[in-house]
Scaffold this motif. Structure first.
Motif, mmCIF file in Angstrom:
data_model
loop_
_atom_site.group_PDB
_atom_site.id
_atom_site.type_symbol
_atom_site.label_atom_id
_atom_site.label_comp_id
_atom_site.label_asym_id
_atom_site.label_seq_id
_atom_site.Cartn_x
_atom_site.Cartn_y
_atom_site.Cartn_z
ATOM 1 N N UNK A 1 0.823 -1.198 0.000
ATOM 2 C CA UNK A 1 0.000 0.000 0.000
ATOM 3 C C UNK A 1 0.863 1.256 0.000
ATOM 4 N N UNK A 2 1.909 1.305 0.823
ATOM 5 C CA UNK A 2 2.760 2.493 0.894
ATOM 6 C C UNK A 2 3.470 2.757 -0.424
ATOM 7 N N UNK A 3 3.880 1.698 -1.120
ATOM 8 C CA UNK A 3 4.582 1.911 -2.387
ATOM 9 C C UNK A 3 3.642 2.509 -3.438
ATOM 10 N N UNK A 4 2.360 2.163 -3.377
ATOM 11 C CA UNK A 4 1.388 2.764 -4.296
ATOM 12 C C UNK A 4 1.225 4.255 -4.014
ATOM 13 N N UNK A 5 1.187 4.615 -2.722
ATOM 14 C CA UNK A 5 1.081 6.018 -2.351
ATOM 15 C C UNK A 5 2.321 6.770 -2.825
ATOM 16 N N UNK A 6 3.481 6.181 -2.635
ATOM 17 C CA UNK A 6 4.726 6.804 -3.080
ATOM 18 C C UNK A 6 4.714 7.032 -4.590
ATOM 19 N N UNK A 7 4.230 6.064 -5.335
ATOM 20 C CA UNK A 7 4.153 6.221 -6.799
ATOM 21 C C UNK A 7 3.182 7.330 -7.187
ATOM 22 N N UNK A 8 2.075 7.424 -6.488
ATOM 23 C CA UNK A 8 1.107 8.500 -6.761
ATOM 24 C C UNK A 8 1.714 9.862 -6.455
ATOM 25 N N UNK A 9 2.459 9.942 -5.367
ATOM 26 C CA UNK A 9 3.118 11.206 -5.024
ATOM 27 C C UNK A 9 4.152 11.587 -6.074
ATOM 28 N N UNK A 10 4.889 10.609 -6.556
ATOM 29 C CA UNK A 10 5.864 10.883 -7.615
ATOM 30 C C UNK A 10 5.165 11.393 -8.872
ATOM 31 N N UNK A 11 4.026 10.817 -9.195
ATOM 32 C CA UNK A 11 3.250 11.261 -10.354
ATOM 33 C C UNK A 11 2.783 12.699 -10.167
ATOM 34 N N UNK A 12 2.255 13.017 -8.996
ATOM 35 C CA UNK A 12 1.794 14.379 -8.729
ATOM 36 C C UNK A 12 2.940 15.383 -8.856
ATOM 37 N N UNK A 13 4.093 15.043 -8.288
ATOM 38 C CA UNK A 13 5.248 15.938 -8.392
ATOM 39 C C UNK A 13 5.719 16.072 -9.832
ATOM 40 N N UNK A 14 5.696 14.984 -10.576
ATOM 41 C CA UNK A 14 6.108 15.034 -11.979
ATOM 42 C C UNK A 14 5.186 15.948 -12.784
ATOM 43 N N UNK A 15 3.894 15.874 -12.522
ATOM 44 C CA UNK A 15 2.938 16.742 -13.210
ATOM 45 C C UNK A 15 3.231 18.203 -12.880
ATOM 46 N N UNK A 16 3.432 18.484 -11.598
ATOM 47 C CA UNK A 16 3.688 19.856 -11.158
ATOM 48 C C UNK A 16 4.977 20.411 -11.754
ATOM 49 N N UNK A 17 6.063 19.673 -11.656
ATOM 50 C CA UNK A 17 7.356 20.182 -12.127
ATOM 51 C C UNK A 17 7.419 20.247 -13.647
ATOM 52 N N UNK A 18 6.761 19.346 -14.348
ATOM 53 C CA UNK A 18 6.734 19.428 -15.813
ATOM 54 C C UNK A 18 5.934 20.642 -16.258
ATOM 55 N N UNK A 19 4.840 20.918 -15.565
ATOM 56 C CA UNK A 19 4.044 22.097 -15.902
ATOM 57 C C UNK A 19 4.857 23.377 -15.707
#
Length: 90
Positions: A1-19
């Motif tokens: 479960x924690x690794x899924x949350x970590x992956x979601x957080x990485x996705x959110x950060x990637x979206x933010x920094x790419x924007x």
């Protein structure tokens, strides 16, 4: 479960920094879409700027101001470089 949350957080950060990177690079095709996304206060979508910043506890106004300031510094630097290049070519 924690690794899924970590992956979601990485996705959110990637979206933010790419924007932010796309906004700073005004020659990208997505520039106007990214600009609208960055400066929208809508929370309608899960991946909205406001919701992503809120999730991480980022100060939305501060992040916007710093992004604008960086863009302006970049544009001034390019303008100064072009002025120097013009003078050198005369």
């Amino acid at each position: 479960m924690d690794s899924n949350l970590y992956r979601c957080e990485k996705l959110l950060l990637a979206i933010l920094w790419q924007a932010i990177a796309d906004y700073l690079n005004t020659s990208t095709v997505q520039y106007y879409q990214v600009e609208a996304w960055l400066f929208s206060d809508s929370q309608k979508f899960v991946f909205s700027f406001v919701r992503i910043c809120g999730y991480f506890g980022y100060d939305i106004d501060y992040l916007r101001r710093m992004t604008i300031a960086k863009k302006e510094r970049k544009e001034r630097g390019l303008g100064m470089f072009l002025s120097i290049a013009d003078e050198a070519l005369k």
